[in-house]
Design an enzyme around this catalytic site. Structure first.
Site, PDB file in Angstrom:
ATOM      1  N   THR A 136       0.832  -1.206   0.000  1.00  0.00           N
ATOM      2  CA  THR A 136       0.000   0.000   0.000  1.00  0.00           C
ATOM      3  C   THR A 136       0.868   1.257   0.000  1.00  0.00           C
ATOM      4  O   THR A 136       1.992   1.245   0.512  1.00  0.00           O
ATOM      5  CB  THR A 136      -0.900  -0.008   1.246  1.00  0.00           C
ATOM      6  OG1 THR A 136      -1.372   1.309   1.495  1.00  0.00           O
ATOM      7  CG2 THR A 136      -0.154  -0.451   2.503  1.00  0.00           C
ATOM      8  N   ASP A 137       0.308   2.349  -0.519  1.00  0.00           N
ATOM      9  CA  ASP A 137       1.039   3.629  -0.467  1.00  0.00           C
ATOM     10  C   ASP A 137       1.196   4.122   0.976  1.00  0.00           C
ATOM     11  O   ASP A 137       2.017   4.997   1.240  1.00  0.00           O
ATOM     12  CB  ASP A 137       0.336   4.696  -1.318  1.00  0.00           C
ATOM     13  CG  ASP A 137      -1.084   5.027  -0.874  1.00  0.00           C
ATOM     14  OD1 ASP A 137      -1.621   4.312   0.006  1.00  0.00           O
ATOM     15  OD2 ASP A 137      -1.669   5.996  -1.401  1.00  0.00           O
ATOM     16  N   GLU A 138       0.407   3.546   1.901  1.00  0.00           N
ATOM     17  CA  GLU A 138       0.457   4.039   3.285  1.00  0.00           C
ATOM     18  C   GLU A 138       1.811   3.768   3.953  1.00  0.00           C
ATOM     19  O   GLU A 138       2.123   4.367   4.981  1.00  0.00           O
ATOM     20  CB  GLU A 138      -0.697   3.442   4.095  1.00  0.00           C
ATOM     21  CG  GLU A 138      -2.031   3.802   3.476  1.00  0.00           C
ATOM     22  CD  GLU A 138      -3.259   3.510   4.344  1.00  0.00           C
ATOM     23  OE1 GLU A 138      -3.142   3.469   5.567  1.00  0.00           O
ATOM     24  OE2 GLU A 138      -4.337   3.331   3.753  1.00  0.00           O
ATOM     25  N   LYS A 164       2.457  -3.408   7.229  1.00  0.00           N
ATOM     26  CA  LYS A 164       2.657  -3.607   5.794  1.00  0.00           C
ATOM     27  C   LYS A 164       4.096  -3.240   5.396  1.00  0.00           C
ATOM     28  O   LYS A 164       4.714  -3.924   4.577  1.00  0.00           O
ATOM     29  CB  LYS A 164       1.663  -2.757   4.989  1.00  0.00           C
ATOM     30  CG  LYS A 164       0.207  -3.164   5.122  1.00  0.00           C
ATOM     31  CD  LYS A 164      -0.138  -4.532   4.545  1.00  0.00           C
ATOM     32  CE  LYS A 164      -0.047  -4.602   3.043  1.00  0.00           C
ATOM     33  NZ  LYS A 164      -0.540  -5.922   2.529  1.00  0.00           N
ATOM     34  N   TYR A 183      -1.368  -0.526  11.158  1.00  0.00           N
ATOM     35  CA  TYR A 183      -1.626  -1.173   9.861  1.00  0.00           C
ATOM     36  C   TYR A 183      -0.482  -0.902   8.888  1.00  0.00           C
ATOM     37  O   TYR A 183       0.145  -1.824   8.358  1.00  0.00           O
ATOM     38  CB  TYR A 183      -2.951  -0.684   9.259  1.00  0.00           C
ATOM     39  CG  TYR A 183      -3.074  -0.958   7.766  1.00  0.00           C
ATOM     40  CD1 TYR A 183      -3.124  -2.255   7.282  1.00  0.00           C
ATOM     41  CD2 TYR A 183      -3.108   0.095   6.835  1.00  0.00           C
ATOM     42  CE1 TYR A 183      -3.208  -2.510   5.913  1.00  0.00           C
ATOM     43  CE2 TYR A 183      -3.195  -0.152   5.469  1.00  0.00           C
ATOM     44  CZ  TYR A 183      -3.241  -1.460   5.010  1.00  0.00           C
ATOM     45  OH  TYR A 183      -3.316  -1.716   3.661  1.00  0.00           O
TER      46      TYR A 183
HETATM   47  P1  NAD Z   1      -9.897  -6.887   2.887  1.00  0.00           P
HETATM   48  O1  NAD Z   1      -9.821  -6.645   4.356  1.00  0.00           O
HETATM   49  O2  NAD Z   1     -11.167  -6.586   2.164  1.00  0.00           O
HETATM   50  O3  NAD Z   1      -9.546  -8.416   2.593  1.00  0.00           O
HETATM   51  C1  NAD Z   1      -8.539  -9.107   3.272  1.00  0.00           C
HETATM   52  C2  NAD Z   1      -8.774 -10.601   3.059  1.00  0.00           C
HETATM   53  O4  NAD Z   1      -7.699 -11.295   3.725  1.00  0.00           O
HETATM   54  C3  NAD Z   1     -10.071 -11.114   3.673  1.00  0.00           C
HETATM   55  O5  NAD Z   1     -10.721 -11.971   2.775  1.00  0.00           O
HETATM   56  C4  NAD Z   1      -9.628 -11.880   4.902  1.00  0.00           C
HETATM   57  O6  NAD Z   1     -10.476 -12.959   5.249  1.00  0.00           O
HETATM   58  C5  NAD Z   1      -8.255 -12.364   4.474  1.00  0.00           C
HETATM   59  N1  NAD Z   1      -7.364 -12.643   5.598  1.00  0.00           N
HETATM   60  C6  NAD Z   1      -7.159 -11.875   6.690  1.00  0.00           C
HETATM   61  N2  NAD Z   1      -6.289 -12.481   7.511  1.00  0.00           N
HETATM   62  C7  NAD Z   1      -5.935 -13.648   6.921  1.00  0.00           C
HETATM   63  C8  NAD Z   1      -5.046 -14.690   7.261  1.00  0.00           C
HETATM   64  N3  NAD Z   1      -4.373 -14.688   8.416  1.00  0.00           N
HETATM   65  N4  NAD Z   1      -4.893 -15.730   6.405  1.00  0.00           N
HETATM   66  C9  NAD Z   1      -5.597 -15.773   5.238  1.00  0.00           C
HETATM   67  N5  NAD Z   1      -6.463 -14.819   4.879  1.00  0.00           N
HETATM   68  C10 NAD Z   1      -6.618 -13.754   5.697  1.00  0.00           C
HETATM   69  O7  NAD Z   1      -8.685  -6.087   2.267  1.00  0.00           O
HETATM   70  P2  NAD Z   1      -8.516  -5.413   0.838  1.00  0.00           P
HETATM   71  O8  NAD Z   1      -8.967  -4.024   0.906  1.00  0.00           O
HETATM   72  O9  NAD Z   1      -9.049  -6.324  -0.190  1.00  0.00           O
HETATM   73  O10 NAD Z   1      -6.926  -5.387   0.724  1.00  0.00           O
HETATM   74  C11 NAD Z   1      -6.215  -6.482   0.169  1.00  0.00           C
HETATM   75  C12 NAD Z   1      -4.737  -6.179   0.180  1.00  0.00           C
HETATM   76  O11 NAD Z   1      -4.485  -5.003  -0.574  1.00  0.00           O
HETATM   77  C13 NAD Z   1      -4.184  -5.924   1.577  1.00  0.00           C
HETATM   78  O12 NAD Z   1      -2.933  -6.540   1.676  1.00  0.00           O
HETATM   79  C14 NAD Z   1      -4.062  -4.401   1.653  1.00  0.00           C
HETATM   80  O13 NAD Z   1      -2.997  -4.040   2.495  1.00  0.00           O
HETATM   81  C15 NAD Z   1      -3.758  -4.060   0.208  1.00  0.00           C
HETATM   82  N6  NAD Z   1      -4.217  -2.728  -0.234  1.00  0.00           N
HETATM   83  C16 NAD Z   1      -5.511  -2.320  -0.011  1.00  0.00           C
HETATM   84  C17 NAD Z   1      -5.907  -1.071  -0.489  1.00  0.00           C
HETATM   85  C18 NAD Z   1      -7.329  -0.593  -0.309  1.00  0.00           C
HETATM   86  O14 NAD Z   1      -7.637   0.553  -0.649  1.00  0.00           O
HETATM   87  N7  NAD Z   1      -8.254  -1.413   0.166  1.00  0.00           N
HETATM   88  C19 NAD Z   1      -5.002  -0.236  -1.165  1.00  0.00           C
HETATM   89  C20 NAD Z   1      -3.692  -0.700  -1.372  1.00  0.00           C
HETATM   90  C21 NAD Z   1      -3.327  -1.944  -0.903  1.00  0.00           C
HETATM   91  P1  TYD Z   2     -10.464   4.441   4.907  1.00  0.00           P
HETATM   92  O1  TYD Z   2     -11.473   4.013   3.904  1.00  0.00           O
HETATM   93  O2  TYD Z   2     -10.508   3.838   6.263  1.00  0.00           O
HETATM   94  O3  TYD Z   2      -9.035   4.242   4.221  1.00  0.00           O
HETATM   95  P2  TYD Z   2      -7.550   4.703   4.728  1.00  0.00           P
HETATM   96  O4  TYD Z   2      -7.637   5.157   6.122  1.00  0.00           O
HETATM   97  O5  TYD Z   2      -6.769   3.441   4.606  1.00  0.00           O
HETATM   98  O6  TYD Z   2      -7.130   5.769   3.781  1.00  0.00           O
HETATM   99  O7  TYD Z   2     -10.580   6.018   5.094  1.00  0.00           O
HETATM  100  C1  TYD Z   2     -10.453   6.906   4.003  1.00  0.00           C
HETATM  101  C2  TYD Z   2     -10.428   8.320   4.568  1.00  0.00           C
HETATM  102  O8  TYD Z   2     -11.718   8.597   5.149  1.00  0.00           O
HETATM  103  C3  TYD Z   2      -9.428   8.523   5.686  1.00  0.00           C
HETATM  104  O9  TYD Z   2      -8.870   9.831   5.594  1.00  0.00           O
HETATM  105  C4  TYD Z   2     -10.251   8.412   6.966  1.00  0.00           C
HETATM  106  C5  TYD Z   2     -11.588   8.957   6.529  1.00  0.00           C
HETATM  107  N1  TYD Z   2     -12.761   8.383   7.242  1.00  0.00           N
HETATM  108  C6  TYD Z   2     -13.696   9.235   7.839  1.00  0.00           C
HETATM  109  O10 TYD Z   2     -13.581  10.479   7.810  1.00  0.00           O
HETATM  110  N2  TYD Z   2     -14.771   8.656   8.471  1.00  0.00           N
HETATM  111  C7  TYD Z   2     -14.926   7.302   8.533  1.00  0.00           C
HETATM  112  O11 TYD Z   2     -15.929   6.846   9.154  1.00  0.00           O
HETATM  113  C8  TYD Z   2     -13.956   6.449   7.897  1.00  0.00           C
HETATM  114  C9  TYD Z   2     -14.101   4.962   7.941  1.00  0.00           C
HETATM  115  C10 TYD Z   2     -12.890   7.045   7.257  1.00  0.00           C
END
Ligand code: NAD
Ligand code: TYD
Length: 352
Positions: free
Chosen positions: A135-137, A164, A160
């Protein structure tokens, strides 16, 4: 036939990736390994669950025996590691599971792949690769100016993003030390179908539809760089097929929005198309998230230059289609809104 081990494939991005890949290729086999935590949902995969070239395995990526067994059973070519605890707010409430899954789980997967793919001379079988979906985070937070590039120093703040970043460093060390074939992708915030409603966009849509307060953290001016999930899936596919081992790629949409802009966009669509009672009066400023990163924004020049990636979906059409998807799939949302979700919601927002 290439065999993919997709971990976390029952989550938001993982399930979109499986759909994307099975639509694009008919000569691949996907093993989806997921522990089905609160965020994992097999309903995301009902359309493909009966495919002959798809198999689901319920397991924890940090379970040594279970992961070894999968590598024994299948001749895995690519590991694509999505499995993670992925929500910043939950990481603030309970950091330990983030270390276990995101750091130790990733190390366990790496070790299993390395054991299986390593040859007697220390090289690795040709064509194998381990993709860490990061992630970019991990880069921390930007001020008003600048973009994250792949050489920006890691400076994560939340449990988190720190977990990562730790995983990224371990993955990178396997390349630096053993020349174990890895790639790391670092993408900005994704949006689209199947996202769990603890995250901002589905949470806002859901609260609007139920005429509930929309909790906006702090001053609402934090900035995220939103990318449609299918464009992220396309980037990962390009990295698998084309990236040289050891390379890291940023992925982002050049689509920065403040949280207040984002919320107003969703309210306007739902007001105009669903219910006139959905108005900006629902917006409720609440206590800020602890350590809240101010701004994320990605420089994606490297993946465009090396692999020809660029986003296909504009923000205007992506957000419209996403809102429509949640409107058309309200049963999916209702099935997720179980007691444990409600308990999480109370715990997170009652004190704000
Ligand atoms: P999500 O929380 O929707 O899905 C995570 C999945 O991992 C779930 O299906 C969960 O059951 C599974 N999981 C959790 N712990 C596990 C374990 N111990 N063993 C096997 N499976 C397990 O997350 P997401 O938003 O789909 O993100 C997926 C990946 O992409 C993550 O690694 C996250 O860091 C990365 N990512 C997410 C975003 C975003 O905006 N959501 C952006 C950049 C990167
Ligand atoms: P989120 O979807 O949790 O992603 P991330 O924190 O990984 O970027 O949140 C996106 C943005 O929205 C973040 O700046 C936090 C803000 N946010 C709120 O203001 N209220 C909320 O209830 C949530 C879940 C997020």
């Amino acid at each position: 036939m290439k065999v993919y081990l997709v971990t976390g494939g029952a989550g938001f991005i993982g399930s979109n990736f499986i759909h994307y890949m099975l639509k694009k290729y008919n000569d691949i086999f996907i093993v989806n390994l997921d522990h089905l935590t609160y965020a994992g949902n097999l309903e995301n995969l009902t359309k493909i669950e009966k495919y002959d070239n798809y198999q689901f395995v319920k397991a924890d990526i940090s379970d040594n025996e279970a992961i070894k067994n999968v590598f024994e059973k299948h001749d895995i070519d690519y590991v694509v590691n999505f499995a993670a605890e992925s929500h910043v707010d939950r990481s603030i409430q309970n950091p330990d599971i983030f270390v276990k899954t995101n750091v130790l789980g990733t190390a366990n997967l790496l070790n299993a792949a390395k054991d299986k793919w390593e040859l007697d001379n220390g090289d690795f079988q040709a064509g194998k690769k381990f993709i860490q979906v990061s992630t970019d985070e991990v880069y921390g937070s930007l001020g008003k100016e600048g973009l994250f590039s792949e050489t920006t120093p890691l400076d994560p703040h939340s449990p988190y993003s720190s977990s990562k970043a730790s995983a990224d460093l371990i993955v990178k060390s396997y390349f630096d030390t053993y020349k174990f074939p890895v790639n790391i992708t670092r993408c900005s915030n994704n949006y689209g179908p199947y996202q769990f409603p603890e995250k901002m966009i589905p949470l806002v849509i859901n609260n609007c539809l139920n005429l509930l307060d929309i909790p906006l953290y702090g001053d609402g001016l934090n900035v995220r760089d939103w990318l449609y999930v299918e464009d992220h899936c396309k980037a990962i596919d390009l990295v698998i097929q084309g990236a040289a081992p050891g390379e890291i790629y940023n992925v982002g949409g050049y689509n920065e929005k403040t949280n207040i802009e984002l919320v107003k966009t969703i309210i306007k669509y739902l007001h105009d198309n669903v219910n006139e009672d959905i108005t900006e009066e629902l917006i409720t400023y609440v206590q800020d998230r602890k350590g809240h990163d101010r701004r994320y924004a990605i420089n994606s020049e490297k993946i465009t230059r090396d692999l020809g990636w660029k986003p296909d979906v504009t923000w205007e059409s992506g957000i419209r289609e996403t809102i429509k998807w949640y409107l058309e799939n309200q049963a999916w949302m209702e099935n997720i809104m179980n007691e444990s979700y409600k308990e999480y919601y109370r715990l997170t927002y009652e004190t704000k």
